[in-house]
Each structure stands twice: as C-alpha cells, then as structure tokens.
Design a protein around this motif. Structure first.
Motif, PDB file in Angstrom:
ATOM      1  N   GLN A 159       0.865  -1.186   0.000  1.00  0.00           N
ATOM      2  CA  GLN A 159       0.000   0.000   0.000  1.00  0.00           C
ATOM      3  C   GLN A 159       0.896   1.229   0.000  1.00  0.00           C
ATOM      4  O   GLN A 159       1.859   1.270   0.772  1.00  0.00           O
ATOM      5  CB  GLN A 159      -0.866  -0.037   1.274  1.00  0.00           C
ATOM      6  N   LYS A 160       0.611   2.189  -0.890  1.00  0.00           N
ATOM      7  CA  LYS A 160       1.454   3.399  -0.890  1.00  0.00           C
ATOM      8  C   LYS A 160       1.434   4.047   0.492  1.00  0.00           C
ATOM      9  O   LYS A 160       0.390   4.141   1.118  1.00  0.00           O
ATOM     10  CB  LYS A 160       0.966   4.372  -1.959  1.00  0.00           C
ATOM     11  N   GLY A 161       2.600   4.442   0.954  1.00  0.00           N
ATOM     12  CA  GLY A 161       2.701   5.067   2.277  1.00  0.00           C
ATOM     13  C   GLY A 161       3.220   4.106   3.327  1.00  0.00           C
ATOM     14  O   GLY A 161       3.745   4.535   4.343  1.00  0.00           O
ATOM     15  N   PHE A 163       2.622   0.002  -4.675  1.00  0.00           N
ATOM     16  CA  PHE A 163       3.986  -0.112  -5.205  1.00  0.00           C
ATOM     17  C   PHE A 163       4.479  -1.517  -4.876  1.00  0.00           C
ATOM     18  O   PHE A 163       3.812  -2.272  -4.134  1.00  0.00           O
ATOM     19  CB  PHE A 163       4.899   0.996  -4.671  1.00  0.00           C
ATOM     20  N   TYR A 164       5.629  -1.877  -5.432  1.00  0.00           N
ATOM     21  CA  TYR A 164       6.068  -3.283  -5.353  1.00  0.00           C
ATOM     22  C   TYR A 164       7.467  -3.350  -4.755  1.00  0.00           C
ATOM     23  O   TYR A 164       8.360  -2.583  -5.160  1.00  0.00           O
ATOM     24  CB  TYR A 164       6.006  -3.907  -6.755  1.00  0.00           C
ATOM     25  N   MET A 165       7.638  -4.263  -3.803  1.00  0.00           N
ATOM     26  CA  MET A 165       8.900  -4.346  -3.069  1.00  0.00           C
ATOM     27  C   MET A 165       9.430  -5.789  -3.064  1.00  0.00           C
ATOM     28  O   MET A 165       8.955  -6.627  -2.294  1.00  0.00           O
ATOM     29  CB  MET A 165       8.700  -3.868  -1.628  1.00  0.00           C
ATOM     30  N   PRO A 166      10.396  -6.083  -3.935  1.00  0.00           N
ATOM     31  CA  PRO A 166      11.012  -7.421  -3.892  1.00  0.00           C
ATOM     32  C   PRO A 166      11.901  -7.557  -2.661  1.00  0.00           C
ATOM     33  O   PRO A 166      12.638  -6.626  -2.315  1.00  0.00           O
ATOM     34  CB  PRO A 166      11.861  -7.462  -5.169  1.00  0.00           C
ATOM     35  N   VAL A 167      11.824  -8.712  -2.011  1.00  0.00           N
ATOM     36  CA  VAL A 167      12.663  -8.966  -0.821  1.00  0.00           C
ATOM     37  C   VAL A 167      13.346 -10.324  -0.981  1.00  0.00           C
ATOM     38  O   VAL A 167      12.698 -11.324  -1.309  1.00  0.00           O
ATOM     39  CB  VAL A 167      11.814  -8.951   0.476  1.00  0.00           C
TER      40      VAL A 167
END
Ligand code: SF4
Ligand code: SF4
Length: 313
Positions: A139-141, A162-166
């Motif tokens: 979620q943005k923010g 947005f997208y966050m690869p971990v």
C-alpha cells in the motif's frame, strides 16, 4: 578435523558440534513423538545419502584436493539422479570486494521477472515454484513488509500500490548464522552469507531467526527436468540442494564472483536493480548510496543489511 564427521571438527574449544550430537540433543528436548515428526524429512533424506556424503568434512575443513574430489562426486551424483551433465565449481571471494544490492522502488512494476529468473538460475524445485525472491504488493505510504501481499494476482502495476522485492539482505550481523548449532552457515569475506548444504542438519533454527523470511527449506528432493537444469553451478550457491537442508540467496555468487551480474538483475525489464562492489568508489552501487536517500528494511533490528531500497525523487 577427524575423518569421521560424527565427531565434529576436532578443534579444541571451537564450539562446533557434530551432526549426530545435535540430533540426539534435539530428540531429548522434544520427546520421542515430536522428534519423529520434526525429523520426518530428514529420516527420508538419511536413507538416500551415500557413505561418502555422510563422511564429508565441513567445507572450511576441506583441503583443495578434498574439495576437488567432492565437486566431482557431486557432479557424478547429479548425473545419476537427474541425468544432467553439470559443472560444479567453487570460486572464492576476491580481495577488496564486498557486494551490495540496491532496488529502485519507483520503477519496480511488480512483474516478478526477478523471482522467475532466480527460480531458473538457482535450480529450484519446480513443483513448489520456489524462488529466493518474494515480491510484495505494498500500500502506498507503508514500508512494512509484513503488511505486503506476496500473493497478488491482478495485472501490475495497480495504481494505488507499489512493489517491493525482498530476498536475503546479506546482513552484516546475520542472526541466522549465530543460531546455527553446527556452523553450517556463515558470512564470507565478500559479504555473502552461505550454507554448506552437506553440513546442514535441517533444524531450521536459521529460518526462524531470519526477520526477512529469506531462507527456504527443502522438504522433498528437488524435482527439475533434466533439460531445465542450469549446468553452471557453484558448491555454495546453485547446485541442486539435498532434501532436508536449508538454502538462501547468495547474490548468485557463481556468477558475481566471476564478474557477471545476478540473474535477477539481468532479468529485470525496468532497470530497478543495481548491484556491485561497495568498496569500489566508482561502482554504480556506490553512486546510488551517495546520491539517493536509501533505506534498509527493519533498521531498528540493527542487523545492517547490505541490501538497500530507494525511490526516485
Ligand atoms: S536476510 Fe535473513 S538469511 Fe539473509 S543474512 Fe539476514 S538473517 Fe540471514
Ligand atoms: S537448518 Fe539452518 S541452522 Fe539448522 S543446520 Fe541448517 S543452516 Fe544451520
């Protein structure tokens, strides 16, 4: 070290304990029934290993000759079990190199091409679609990965996300290493945390200790069709892992220690990924660290990840 791997590394006061001692200790702690359930994947695995494999020394105790013998044996076993001709090498860390990774969250579009490339490059089990990379829809923010959704199935990118690869953050102070009762996992001089798959007893303490959920366990013998096996393999990286052992991202050390880029970076269609030598002042990764407002995940834990995130602004 004794030639019998059951006796530990043999050095006085080293703190290293044997695989058999630990298994006994876990059994006493858990009780018979729980212990049987806990080691079910291991007993299956134990029936399948060769005497040579069982007697193999810890990676750090192998002489160059020992290592050569082990590598050729593993290549032969891969041929026997999977029908594939592979080359398993062991490129050492280079002096003056410490690897770091950065990810531009402004341009990552959540396509998961990085995770797919990891799956193929690292010879992951096909039925479980395993990968060392999870891409979270966020979620943005919010920057809390625990609130992200790794199982999104809508077209990407969604407008409010947005997208966050971990993947493994190659922590400077890795708790996964500290908890291993048999020293089967450690940090290399170039910053990459590795596992000796032939020394791991599969207790999964490291998996529990990793706050980034970066470790994966082989519950079954990996299934990979012969024609899909990546034949360019490293002992400490993408060789096919035995059942009952732990594995993790190694920044594709079989590639990166030979001057290539990680497979996930090459596969990224948006250029979101930056990789390089943190000790080289002219590297792109250093440029990012010096010119972008980078942040790390779960900074409050003090583990000092060598994996950085940033937004364009
Ligand atoms: S991210 Fe997890 S597996 Fe990787 S070094 Fe840190 S604690 Fe270990
Ligand atoms: S599962 Fe993890 S903690 Fe346990 S032996 Fe293997 S590497 Fe070490």
């Amino acid at each position: 070290m004794s030639s019998d791997s059951n006796s530990g590394c043999g050095k006085e006061d080293c703190g290293c304990v044997s695989r058999r001692t630990v298994m006994k200790g876990v059994g006493v702690t858990l009780g018979a029934a729980a212990f049987a359930r806990a080691i079910a994947p291991l007993t299956e695995w134990a029936q399948n290993i060769s005497a040579d494999e069982f007697l193999q020394k810890h990676y750090k105790e192998l002489s160059l000759i020992d290592l050569k013998v082990v590598l050729r044996r593993l290549e032969k076993e891969t041929k026997e079990h999977y029908g594939a001709d592979v080359t398993i090498s062991d490129t050492k860390p280079q002096e003056g190199v410490k690897f770091g990774y950065a990810l531009n969250l402004s341009v990552c579009n959540g396509c998961r091409k990085c995770a797919e490339a990891c799956h193929l490059e690292n010879n992951h089990d096909r039925p479980s679609n395993q990968s060392y990379i999870r891409v979270f829809e966020m979620q943005k923010g919010s920057m809390d990965m625990e609130q992200g959704n790794a199982h999104y199935d809508k077209p990407v990118p969604q407008p409010d996300k947005f997208y966050m690869p971990v993947q493994c953050q190659q922590c400077e102070h890795p708790p996964c290493v500290d908890v291993c009762p048999v020293e089967a996992t450690w940090k290399e001089p170039d910053g990459i945390v590795v596992v000796d798959y032939n020394w791991c007893i599969g207790c999964r303490y490291c998996e529990a200790a990793c706050p980034y959920h970066a470790r994966r366990f082989n519950w079954t013998k990996p299934v990979i069709p012969k024609e899909e096996i990546n034949p360019d393999q490293g002992y400490l990286s993408n060789r096919i892992r035995p059942q009952g052992t732990m594995e993790k991202c190694t920044f594709c050390l079989h590639r990166t220690r030979n001057g290539r880029l990680p497979a996930c970076l090459e596969a990224c269609p948006t250029g979101a990924r930056v990789f390089g030598n943190l000790l080289d002042p002219n590297s792109e990764i250093r440029w990012v660290l010096e010119h972008k407002r980078v942040f790390i995940l779960k900074e409050d834990l003090g583990l000092k990840p060598q994996f950085f995130y940033f937004f364009d602004s």
